[in-house]
Design a protein around this motif. Structure first.
Motif, PDB file in Angstrom:
ATOM      1  N   GLY A 340     -21.181   5.199  -8.378  1.00 51.98           N
ATOM      2  CA  GLY A 340     -22.517   5.105  -7.796  1.00 51.98           C
ATOM      3  C   GLY A 340     -22.554   4.277  -6.524  1.00 51.98           C
ATOM      4  N   CYS A 341     -21.433   4.197  -5.813  1.00 54.56           N
ATOM      5  CA  CYS A 341     -21.384   3.496  -4.532  1.00 54.56           C
ATOM      6  C   CYS A 341     -20.340   4.172  -3.661  1.00 54.56           C
ATOM      7  CB  CYS A 341     -21.049   2.019  -4.720  1.00 54.56           C
ATOM      8  SG  CYS A 341     -19.378   1.696  -5.333  1.00 54.56           S
ATOM      9  N   MET A 342     -20.298   3.781  -2.378  1.00 60.87           N
ATOM     10  CA  MET A 342     -19.324   4.360  -1.470  1.00 60.87           C
ATOM     11  C   MET A 342     -17.901   4.075  -1.952  1.00 60.87           C
ATOM     12  SD  MET A 342     -18.518   3.423   2.514  1.00 60.87           S
ATOM     13  CE  MET A 342     -17.732   1.878   2.058  1.00 60.87           C
ATOM     14  N   VAL A 343     -17.050   5.083  -1.860  1.00 67.25           N
ATOM     15  CA  VAL A 343     -15.642   4.944  -2.225  1.00 67.25           C
ATOM     16  C   VAL A 343     -14.795   5.427  -1.048  1.00 67.25           C
ATOM     17  CG1 VAL A 343     -13.805   5.663  -3.805  1.00 67.25           C
ATOM     18  CG2 VAL A 343     -16.114   5.252  -4.675  1.00 67.25           C
ATOM     19  N   GLY A 344     -13.859   4.611  -0.631  1.00 65.38           N
ATOM     20  CA  GLY A 344     -12.956   4.971   0.457  1.00 65.38           C
ATOM     21  C   GLY A 344     -11.516   4.875   0.004  1.00 65.38           C
ATOM     22  N   SER A 345     -10.596   5.072   0.938  1.00 66.13           N
ATOM     23  CA  SER A 345      -9.185   4.985   0.560  1.00 66.13           C
ATOM     24  C   SER A 345      -8.324   4.703   1.782  1.00 66.13           C
ATOM     25  CB  SER A 345      -8.708   6.281  -0.111  1.00 66.13           C
ATOM     26  OG  SER A 345      -8.635   7.339   0.828  1.00 66.13           O
ATOM     27  N   ASN A 346      -7.181   4.078   1.536  1.00 63.33           N
ATOM     28  CA  ASN A 346      -6.082   3.939   2.486  1.00 63.33           C
ATOM     29  C   ASN A 346      -4.811   4.363   1.773  1.00 63.33           C
ATOM     30  OD1 ASN A 346      -7.681   2.877   4.542  1.00 63.33           O
ATOM     31  ND2 ASN A 346      -7.245   0.757   3.999  1.00 63.33           N
ATOM     32  N   ALA A 347      -3.864   4.916   2.519  1.00 65.77           N
ATOM     33  CA  ALA A 347      -2.555   5.247   1.955  1.00 65.77           C
ATOM     34  C   ALA A 347      -1.495   4.430   2.678  1.00 65.77           C
ATOM     35  CB  ALA A 347      -2.265   6.734   2.097  1.00 65.77           C
ATOM     36  N   TYR A 348      -0.518   3.922   1.921  1.00 71.28           N
ATOM     37  CA  TYR A 348       0.512   3.033   2.465  1.00 71.28           C
ATOM     38  C   TYR A 348       1.889   3.610   2.159  1.00 71.28           C
ATOM     39  CZ  TYR A 348      -3.378  -0.298   2.614  1.00 71.28           C
ATOM     40  OH  TYR A 348      -4.583  -0.922   2.863  1.00 71.28           O
ATOM     41  N   LEU A 349       2.622   3.928   3.211  1.00 71.31           N
ATOM     42  CA  LEU A 349       3.971   4.463   3.078  1.00 71.31           C
ATOM     43  C   LEU A 349       4.954   3.430   3.626  1.00 71.31           C
ATOM     44  CD1 LEU A 349       5.852   6.892   2.454  1.00 71.31           C
ATOM     45  CD2 LEU A 349       5.453   7.652   4.812  1.00 71.31           C
ATOM     46  N   THR A 350       5.812   2.899   2.751  1.00 70.91           N
ATOM     47  CA  THR A 350       6.755   1.840   3.124  1.00 70.91           C
ATOM     48  C   THR A 350       8.173   2.306   2.823  1.00 70.91           C
ATOM     49  OG1 THR A 350       5.100   0.162   2.538  1.00 70.91           O
ATOM     50  CG2 THR A 350       7.370  -0.587   2.779  1.00 70.91           C
ATOM     51  N   PRO A 351       9.125   2.088   3.741  1.00 69.42           N
ATOM     52  CA  PRO A 351      10.500   2.546   3.493  1.00 69.42           C
ATOM     53  C   PRO A 351      11.178   1.722   2.401  1.00 69.42           C
ATOM     54  CG  PRO A 351      10.420   1.232   5.491  1.00 69.42           C
ATOM     55  CD  PRO A 351       8.995   1.421   5.047  1.00 69.42           C
ATOM     56  N   GLY A 352      12.194   2.310   1.787  1.00 68.64           N
ATOM     57  CA  GLY A 352      12.962   1.578   0.797  1.00 68.64           C
ATOM     58  C   GLY A 352      13.787   0.484   1.448  1.00 68.64           C
ATOM     59  N   GLY A 353      14.242  -0.429   0.633  1.00 67.22           N
ATOM     60  CA  GLY A 353      15.031  -1.535   1.157  1.00 67.22           C
ATOM     61  C   GLY A 353      14.575  -2.835   0.545  1.00 67.22           C
ATOM     62  N   SER A 354      15.291  -3.881   0.858  1.00 67.17           N
ATOM     63  CA  SER A 354      14.984  -5.189   0.297  1.00 67.17           C
ATOM     64  C   SER A 354      13.904  -5.872   1.124  1.00 67.17           C
ATOM     65  CB  SER A 354      16.257  -6.043   0.271  1.00 67.17           C
ATOM     66  OG  SER A 354      15.963  -7.351  -0.185  1.00 67.17           O
ATOM     67  N   GLN A 355      12.779  -6.150   0.490  1.00 64.25           N
ATOM     68  CA  GLN A 355      11.709  -6.946   1.092  1.00 64.25           C
ATOM     69  C   GLN A 355      11.020  -6.279   2.283  1.00 64.25           C
ATOM     70  OE1 GLN A 355      10.755  -9.903  -0.412  1.00 64.25           O
ATOM     71  NE2 GLN A 355      12.272  -9.312  -1.941  1.00 64.25           N
ATOM     72  N   ASN A 356      10.992  -4.938   2.347  1.00 62.47           N
ATOM     73  CA  ASN A 356      10.180  -4.287   3.378  1.00 62.47           C
ATOM     74  C   ASN A 356       8.712  -4.426   3.006  1.00 62.47           C
ATOM     75  OD1 ASN A 356      12.040  -3.410   5.286  1.00 62.47           O
ATOM     76  ND2 ASN A 356      12.544  -1.567   4.127  1.00 62.47           N
ATOM     77  N   GLN A 357       7.941  -4.983   3.916  1.00 64.10           N
ATOM     78  CA  GLN A 357       6.548  -5.321   3.624  1.00 64.10           C
ATOM     79  C   GLN A 357       5.721  -5.105   4.884  1.00 64.10           C
ATOM     80  OE1 GLN A 357       6.137  -8.999   1.506  1.00 64.10           O
ATOM     81  NE2 GLN A 357       4.000  -9.317   2.078  1.00 64.10           N
ATOM     82  N   GLY A 358       4.556  -4.488   4.716  1.00 66.84           N
ATOM     83  CA  GLY A 358       3.739  -4.178   5.876  1.00 66.84           C
ATOM     84  C   GLY A 358       2.659  -5.188   6.184  1.00 66.84           C
ATOM     85  N   PHE A 359       2.204  -5.931   5.173  1.00 66.52           N
ATOM     86  CA  PHE A 359       1.036  -6.788   5.361  1.00 66.52           C
ATOM     87  C   PHE A 359       1.273  -8.169   4.759  1.00 66.52           C
ATOM     88  CE2 PHE A 359      -0.393  -2.505   5.785  1.00 66.52           C
ATOM     89  CZ  PHE A 359      -1.349  -2.555   6.782  1.00 66.52           C
ATOM     90  N   ALA A 360       0.658  -9.168   5.383  1.00 68.04           N
ATOM     91  CA  ALA A 360       0.756 -10.546   4.911  1.00 68.04           C
ATOM     92  C   ALA A 360      -0.102 -10.730   3.662  1.00 68.04           C
ATOM     93  CB  ALA A 360       0.292 -11.498   6.013  1.00 68.04           C
ATOM     94  N   PRO A 361       0.126 -11.795   2.895  1.00 70.02           N
ATOM     95  CA  PRO A 361      -0.772 -12.091   1.771  1.00 70.02           C
ATOM     96  C   PRO A 361      -2.215 -12.218   2.263  1.00 70.02           C
ATOM     97  CG  PRO A 361       1.172 -13.504   1.710  1.00 70.02           C
ATOM     98  CD  PRO A 361       1.208 -12.797   3.023  1.00 70.02           C
ATOM     99  N   HIS A 362      -3.150 -11.632   1.513  1.00 67.24           N
ATOM    100  CA  HIS A 362      -4.558 -11.662   1.899  1.00 67.24           C
ATOM    101  C   HIS A 362      -5.391 -11.237   0.696  1.00 67.24           C
ATOM    102  CE1 HIS A 362      -3.513  -7.409   2.259  1.00 67.24           C
ATOM    103  NE2 HIS A 362      -4.801  -7.143   2.106  1.00 67.24           N
ATOM    104  N   TYR A 363      -6.698 -11.407   0.813  1.00 68.42           N
ATOM    105  CA  TYR A 363      -7.600 -10.803  -0.173  1.00 68.42           C
ATOM    106  C   TYR A 363      -8.579  -9.899   0.544  1.00 68.42           C
ATOM    107  CZ  TYR A 363     -11.042 -14.557   0.921  1.00 68.42           C
ATOM    108  OH  TYR A 363     -11.905 -15.412   1.544  1.00 68.42           O
ATOM    109  N   ASP A 364      -9.161  -8.970  -0.221  1.00 67.77           N
ATOM    110  CA  ASP A 364     -10.061  -7.964   0.350  1.00 67.77           C
ATOM    111  C   ASP A 364     -11.482  -8.142  -0.167  1.00 67.77           C
ATOM    112  OD1 ASP A 364      -8.103  -6.464   1.856  1.00 67.77           O
ATOM    113  OD2 ASP A 364      -7.311  -5.786  -0.068  1.00 67.77           O
ATOM    114  N   ASP A 365     -12.417  -7.480   0.518  1.00 66.04           N
ATOM    115  CA  ASP A 365     -13.826  -7.494   0.117  1.00 66.04           C
ATOM    116  C   ASP A 365     -14.180  -6.231  -0.650  1.00 66.04           C
ATOM    117  OD1 ASP A 365     -13.571  -5.733   2.201  1.00 66.04           O
ATOM    118  OD2 ASP A 365     -15.375  -6.382   3.268  1.00 66.04           O
ATOM    119  N   ILE A 366     -13.194  -5.636  -1.300  1.00 70.68           N
ATOM    120  CA  ILE A 366     -13.387  -4.400  -2.059  1.00 70.68           C
ATOM    121  C   ILE A 366     -12.788  -4.548  -3.454  1.00 70.68           C
ATOM    122  CG2 ILE A 366     -13.434  -2.843  -0.065  1.00 70.68           C
ATOM    123  CD1 ILE A 366     -10.279  -2.460  -1.273  1.00 70.68           C
TER     124      ILE A 366
END
Length: 705
Positions: A340-366
């Motif tokens: 009963g509210c807006m629903v959105g989406s993001n998709a995240y594609l990350t390569p294999g390997g040790s410690q590959n990471q796209g984003f820093a630690p954070h929190y979201d408003d969702i």
């Protein structure tokens, strides 16, 4: 009758209706032309626990047997039911619901001495059948049924009903709940239990792979391996690495608007890790800045460039995967029906390997629901740092390694295909791949963004103030003369016993008392009288302010419903366009043989999908807002409401509140004459938000232009 509200950039109503009819025809033709899934995606998958068994037919292809833990009601069950007192049956049913968290509406369970026979309601039977399907099967049963027909492969055994066929006949709200229950199914809890126990409270993990790895003997391990295959493929069909590559290749996708390329890595300055965005920056308009409705000239993403960065360790984030993906769009549309509210989406594609990471630690408003589609990713989840950061209204900044060095995660888990992670707003998280051979792809389904009581009150309180000011002379009267000479923080008299007293003032008060110790204090009567006078003036001002604030609050309480109307317009503007099923599109077709898309007095009608339209009263007009013309891209298409006369409101209310499985006959609408009833219904049908059914020959005694 109906006309387009001010601000509509469309031409006349007749041309608009023609465009809508053409659009619906294209949708129907597209549905007919779509081919079923390819062979490798065609397996019918299920996460149901012990009640779901997998067998193979003569061709070696897996098929599903439907098995119920409790037999359907028959004569033996009825006999057992009569032997068990009514009070005891109700008690057992209640205990069962409390134990499992299931909502077994109308369900009755019974057990004769020494036996396990029982009686189940139709709703319970339907829920049991739907629980055997994965989300893709629930959303697209037509594709799978077409594939079965092509292969002459009948699902079920011994006359058991096919749950795929059942999906075609259930309501949109039931389908949306079934999708969410299917996402949660491996956990053994229902949506109702999730809302009660986890929603906005704490994270929730479904990791079937981990649970199966902890189970017992060899025989169980063999069965678990088969079940694990089903679990890992339960999100197949929605999105994949290859689909993302094809989407970038075949569609115009812009850096910063449709996708990001980002990496969380050591900086060149030798400091700690930081998030680096490798998007090609947009060209700014002349003057270097963006003014008014100007938009920067975004740079188109080339597949080669994007995946070269991907192979070097970067994460590719799709900001609106539903834009070019019908499967994700359908999932989000159904989740909007469920939440009963807006629903959105993001998709995240990350390569294999040790410690590959796209984003820093954070929190979201969702509220974040992470669906692991391909590969593996390690997730670290931390509780909010403070009460202020609990259920925040805005997302956080990126946290540094120093910020997180002394914080212990409450969740440290590797998610695999089919696994799910739920995180409430404010819970800090970071994720990275940790297997060299496996890339990771996950879809984050987001909801409840700017959908709190505070957001609602931000709408209603200013309007209440405006309305109360018009009505109450006292709110328009001037502020007291020279009130700033006694009001404000600097005039507040300090309570030396208060725990909230600043330490510096407390020490000053102590020093003052010490200085006068042992001496007879001279009382300044004039100063005492001045302080008492200020206290009286402050008290009078606060009492007066309280009365006026209560006056505004009283007005706000009278505007609760109109406030809901305002926030409903926001929801309709924000949400996805409805993802109509082929069955729903048939009921909206203007080429129906019964009446050719024309409304007659005996035509049965209803809202095409629950919640896609809302009626509000604005300036003595009945204004109908709907989301049928929305874009899959957030706010790309503005709302284009329909405006009616105020006496049309009762008929409109009846149409908008009649949803499946119910119908209402046009001649039963509340209005003065039948022509107006027909024209109102026709307007909504032409707009693409009304379904029709002609169960008998059209009554052509009345005809409108």
């Amino acid at each position: 009758m109906a006309k387009r509200s001010n601000g509509d950039n469309q031409s006349g109503g007749s041309s608009r209706a023609a465009k809508k009819r053409a659009k619906r025809r294209q949708q129907q033709e597209l549905q007919q032309k779509k081919t079923p899934m390819n062979e490798e995606d065609s397996e019918i998958i299920s996460d149901s626990p012990s009640s779901n068994k997998i067998s193979k037919d003569s061709s070696g292809k897996r098929k599903k047997k439907i098995k119920f833990d409790l037999p359907l009601g028959d004569s033996d069950n009825e006999e057992a039911k009569r032997k068990v007192p009514e009070k005891k049956r109700k008690k057992k049913s209640k205990e069962k619901q409390e134990e499992t968290g299931e909502r077994n509406d109308g369900m009755e369970l019974s057990a004769a001495a020494g036996g396990g026979s029982g009686f189940m309601s139709a709703d319970y039977i339907i829920d049991e059948m739907l629980s055997q399907l994965n989300p893709y099967e629930i959303l697209f049963p037509e594709k799978l049924l077409a594939l079965e027909d092509a292969n002459q492969d009948n699902v079920g055994n011994g006359g058991d009903p096919n749950p795929l066929e059942l999906i075609l006949s259930i309501t949109a709200e039931k389908r949306a709940r079934a999708v969410f229950n299917s996402i949660l199914a491996p956990s053994g809890i229902t949506a109702d239990k999730f809302y009660q126990t986890y929603f906005e409270k704490k994270p929730f993990v479904i990791s079937k792979s981990k649970n199966l790895a902890q189970e017992g003997d060899d025989d169980e391990d063999v069965a678990d391996e088969e079940e694990l295959k089903l679990h890992r493929s339960r999100f197949d069909g929605f999105l994949s690495k290859e689909k993302i590559k094809d989407s970038i290749t075949n569609n115009l996708m812009m850096y910063g608007k449709d996708l990001n390329v980002t990496n969380y890595c050591k900086t060149i300055h030798g400091g700690g890790k930081a998030r680096i965005t490798l998007d090609q920056l947009p060209n700014m308009p002349d003057g270097g800045g963006v003014r008014g409705d100007e938009e920067p000239e975004y740079i188109a993403a080339e597949t080669k460039d994007v995946f070269e960065n991907f192979e070097s360790g970067c994460t590719v984030r799709l900001l609106c995967p539903q834009k070019h993906n019908d499967e994700v769009h359908s999932l989000l549309s159904n989740m909007e029906c469920e939440f009963g509210c807006m629903v959105g989406s993001n998709a995240y594609l990350t390569p294999g390997g040790s410690q590959n990471q796209g984003f820093a630690p954070h929190y979201d408003d969702i509220e974040a629901l992470v669906l692991q589609l391909e590969g593996y990713k390690r997730w670290l989840v931390y509780p909010p740092f403070s009460k202020v950061a609990t259920l925040p209204r805005e997302s956080s900044k990126d946290f540094t390694e120093d910020d997180m060095k002394d914080v212990r995660p409450v969740i440290d888990i590797e998610l695999g295909p089919g696994d799910v992670l739920y995180m409430p707003r404010g819970w800090i998280h970071q994720a990275n791949t940790c297997r060299s051979k496996h890339h990771s792809l996950h879809l984050t389904v987001s909801s409840w963004q700017h959908w709190s009581w505070a957001d609602y009150l931000e709408i209603i309180i200013p309007e209440a103030l405006n309305a109360a000011t018009v009505k109450a002379t006292s709110l328009r009267s001037g502020l007291p003369r020279n009130f700033l000479s006694y009001m404000g923080t600097m005039h507040e008299q300090i309570d030396e016993t208060s725990e909230n007293m600043p330490e510096a003032l407390r020490q000053l008060a102590d020093n003052t008392n010490d200085d006068g110790e042992g001496e007879e204090k001279e009382i300044d009567h004039d100063e005492e009288r001045r302080k008492k006078r200020i206290l009286r003036l402050q008290e009078a001002f606060k009492n007066d302010a309280k009365k006026k604030i209560m006056r505004v609050c009283k007005e706000a309480l009278s505007m609760v419903s109109t406030g809901c109307d305002q926030i409903s317009k926001q929801f309709l503007s924000d949400r996805q366009p409805p993802a109509f099923t082929p069955e729903e599109l048939k009921l909206m077709s203007e080429s129906r043989v019964e009446n050719g898309g024309k409304i007659w007095p005996n035509t049965m009608v209803r809202l095409a999908k629950p919640g896609i339209a809302h009626l509000v009263i604005e300036e003595d007009k009945a204004v109908l807002y709907h989301s049928a013309d929305n874009s899959r891209v957030y706010h790309e298409t503005p709302l284009s409401p329909l405006e009616f006369e105020i006496d049309d409101a009762p008929a409109l209310e009846a149409l908008l509140t009649t949803v499946e499985p119910h119908w209402i006959c046009v001649q039963d609408l509340i209005h003065g004459d039948i022509e107006d009833k027909m024209e109102i219904a026709q307007s909504l049908f032409d707009e693409g938000i009304l379904a029709m059914y002609q169960g008998e020959l059209p009554d052509m005694s009345v005809e409108t232009g």
